[in-house]
Design an enzyme around this catalytic site. Sequence first.
Site, PDB file in Angstrom:
ATOM      1  CG  PHE A  31      -2.406  -0.065   0.890  1.00 42.84           C
ATOM      2  CD1 PHE A  31      -3.286  -1.214   0.517  1.00 42.84           C
ATOM      3  CD2 PHE A  31      -3.067   1.202   0.862  1.00 42.84           C
ATOM      4  CE1 PHE A  31      -4.402  -0.993   0.204  1.00 42.84           C
ATOM      5  CE2 PHE A  31      -4.614   1.109   0.667  1.00 42.84           C
ATOM      6  CZ  PHE A  31      -5.137   0.088   0.258  1.00 42.84           C
ATOM      7  CD  GLN A  33      -5.696  10.231   2.687  1.00 42.87           C
ATOM      8  OE1 GLN A  33      -6.243   9.320   3.068  1.00 42.87           O
ATOM      9  NE2 GLN A  33      -4.313  10.242   2.611  1.00 42.87           N
ATOM     10  CG  HIS A  79      -8.463   7.641  -2.134  1.00 44.67           C
ATOM     11  ND1 HIS A  79      -7.892   7.266  -3.424  1.00 44.67           N
ATOM     12  CD2 HIS A  79      -8.241   6.867  -1.045  1.00 44.67           C
ATOM     13  CE1 HIS A  79      -7.668   6.020  -3.231  1.00 44.67           C
ATOM     14  NE2 HIS A  79      -7.823   5.801  -1.773  1.00 44.67           N
ATOM     15  CG  LEU A  93     -12.080   4.481  -2.233  1.00 43.74           C
ATOM     16  CD1 LEU A  93     -10.896   5.280  -2.301  1.00 43.74           C
ATOM     17  CD2 LEU A  93     -12.251   3.658  -0.506  1.00 43.74           C
ATOM     18  CD  GLU A 103      -2.747   4.009  -1.237  1.00 41.97           C
ATOM     19  OE1 GLU A 103      -3.005   5.339  -1.113  1.00 41.97           O
ATOM     20  OE2 GLU A 103      -2.187   3.538  -0.186  1.00 41.97           O
ATOM     21  NE  ARG A 153      -4.869   6.356   0.546  1.00 38.46           N
ATOM     22  CZ  ARG A 153      -5.619   5.829   1.054  1.00 38.46           C
ATOM     23  NH1 ARG A 153      -6.334   6.529   2.003  1.00 38.46           N
ATOM     24  NH2 ARG A 153      -5.946   4.509   1.063  1.00 38.46           N
ATOM     25  CG  HIS A 189     -10.624   8.956   1.180  1.00 33.84           C
ATOM     26  ND1 HIS A 189     -11.761   8.078   0.655  1.00 33.84           N
ATOM     27  CD2 HIS A 189      -9.597   8.111   1.695  1.00 33.84           C
ATOM     28  CE1 HIS A 189     -11.394   6.906   1.240  1.00 33.84           C
ATOM     29  NE2 HIS A 189     -10.225   6.843   1.814  1.00 33.84           N
ATOM     30  NE  ARG A 210      -7.085   7.872   6.677  1.00 32.53           N
ATOM     31  CZ  ARG A 210      -7.143   6.840   5.571  1.00 32.53           C
ATOM     32  NH1 ARG A 210      -6.506   5.565   5.711  1.00 32.53           N
ATOM     33  NH2 ARG A 210      -8.187   7.000   4.887  1.00 32.53           N
TER      34      ARG A 210
END
Lengths: 237, 597
Positions: B119, B240, B242, B252, B255, B286, B353, B398
């Site tokens: 990730f 954030q 995304h 969404l 990732e 991100r 996000h 994050r």
Amino acid sequence: MSSKRTVQFKIYRYDPDKDDKPYMQDISVELEESDKKLLDALVRLKAKDDTLSFRRSCREGVCGSDAMNINGKNGLACLTAMENLAQPITIRPLPGLPVIRDVIVDMTQFFKQYHSIKPYLVNNDPAPERERLQSPEDREELNGLYECILCACCSTSCPSFWWNPDKFVGPAGLLAAYRFLADTRDQATSERLDNLEDPYRLFRCHSIMNCVDVCPKGLNPTKAIGKIKDMMVRRAV
Amino acid sequence: MKVAKHTFDAVIVGAGGAGLRAALQLSEAGLKTAVLTKVFPTRSHTVAAQGGVAASLGNSTEDNWHWHMYDTVKGSDWLGDQDAIEFMVKKANEVVVELEHYGMPFDRTDNGKIYQRPFGGHSQNYGQTPVSRSCAAADRTGHAMLHALYQRNVRANTQFFVEWMAMDLIRNADGDVLGVTAMEMETGEVSIFHAKATIFATGGAGRIYYSSTNAFINTGDGVGMAARAGIPLEDMEFWQFHPTGVAGAGVLITEGVRGEGGILRNASGERFMERYAPNLKDLASRDVVSRSMVTEINEGRGCGSEKDHVLLDITHLSPETINKRLPGIREISIQFAGVDPIKAPIPVVPTCHYQMGGIPTNYKGQVVVPKDGNSNVPVAGFYAAGECACASVHGANRLGTNSLLDLLVFGKAAGETVVNDFRSGQLTLKPLPENAADVSLARIARLETQTNGEDVHEVRLAMQRTMQKHAGVFRFADILKEGVTKILEVAERAKTTQIKDKSKVWNTARTEALELDNLIEVAKATMISAEARKESRGAHVRDDAIDCAETPNGRDDKNWLKHTLWYSEGNRLDYKPVNLQPLSPDVEPIALAKRTY
């Protein structure tokens, strides 16, 4: 194609605070190009008339809030494409459950049945320090079972559930029951089968398969129910 | 109006991952607990998490919590508190294994262990190579987790109040928290929930933006309630975006797609992330990926007739891999982008996000505020966990999969703290102030009688468009300044919202009006905090912050290595130091450095 278009609806309306009885409301709404799903259209309608009441949350088919009866078939508003719907688009609450208001139904009975199958893993061995091992093949047995979103499209399309919502577990609850029966980590197989060994709880399923037809996640409760019945037979012989 | 009163040892507001994890701790300890939730628990937004939960189990690649800690601190652009981060990454294996024991259907490795995938921003050996740290159940990890947690709560006989919307926090003259008021949506009745402990687990407020991956219900209810009750909000300028929301729809795309080998491409088919993050490429953090995408689009290399998005390509993966590891993504892509990703790439754009900031807490889940010269004094009886809280583990940005970890670790920690405080006799039922429900009743009465008011839908739209335009992926000093004026104007309008629906029964117009009050607090906090922070850090990037040796990437540690605290009253700002000291004396702090991937 023009970007804006007007769509005709027939919507079940009932507000117990002011209506003596439910009625079907004819209403139209002008949609924007970006309004692709039924939920987009309902949100657009609600901006026009804030008294229209429905549940909704994730708008991507994973929370299970916006199940309703759409042109005679149960489905999720957020996954139903507007372009496939014949007009006037007829919206009713999920059948067979008490209506609270408009298309909002009382789901108490549905969840009661879900809870009745003990929807949690039972394993009485002392918990190991790390994960319990499960082979990829054993894990694969849970595919098509664990993805249920508890939207109730299936149970409320099932004639057996309409007739005996208090006695027949219904497709959603039985799918969940098999999800635990199929889990190699679960130790409560015989209790789970005992719990379903009853003329109503399991055996009211007559394989009409409405549940399979409406499931927005493409799951197959009838198949899971068949497997539970097989397990019953196998343990009887 | 008659106001019923319910008394509990503890009341938890919210039944997503954090609320359910906390509830489990309390129910199993035998505390009389009420869990209030405005949606049935499995409809909470945790259900939409896809790619996984971080834990350094090391099931397929070597891993340890020190590397996870380094990645998280670096990901936070050093704004995260290192004590809380150490606490979280060390607890990761425990809380993930617990979930497996609860029955969560994780995917498996060939030897039967929990399957893990790479990730963004997660690495081996302090930033060197990608690591498989994300524990996944296909691309439905949040769904599998939320259902497993709910099921475990069914086993524990947790008492839920389903479709009850919390309205206001109740505090006494000393500032202690005594519970909440809440409205039963089916009847419209307001009740007081009087408790020794109140835990907020109400999630984020992603709906302040026009384009968001978030559910309709993500309206920052706990954050808004806390702000109105005088609790400051921490680091609200950090949101954030995304990288991969479906262009147009906002839904969404995990990732995890890039974790499984997906590649971002511009109009000429170039894998542009190689230029921006030579080492981790598409698996950079991100904020970095989102900015790179927007830069590609701004410089004319976007895709489609409007050149307004880029493409996420997995056509080189085998259909078997896609169907096994990313079945939900395939479904979403077909449904919302009209594209089967086995055959063609998915059009994506950065989409709001996650809320990095929130109600300030320490690593035990206690809500903390400045008092008498101390920045972190616990508020008696008040706890928070999950996205609504700021522990702060995510700082300015994050890492993917750290949100599910956050809600497990801090949901459990908040629950444990309450149980300990309860057993040690520190928690008592303090007398309710007279008229504890007056604020809530007045809000409802205003909606009953408002005339010549503002339309809820229109005001919400104005807020969302203002946030989108003035506090997006890239921020500009003058546009932020203008944004502050505009959002305060919108906030004025929100004071006179009017609804047509006057029914007591399931009045969703009223619910939306009440939610807007919460959203507005968050929007103000975001814009004002962002305008004030004169540097670039993590997800907050300004045009006037210069990248030089003194301020790497525009980050100004001399002046801005501190947490923002925004108070609703007077829109006042305050600041508190970042804790750069890990929890254990033998753990080395992660030293400040320029952030590159």
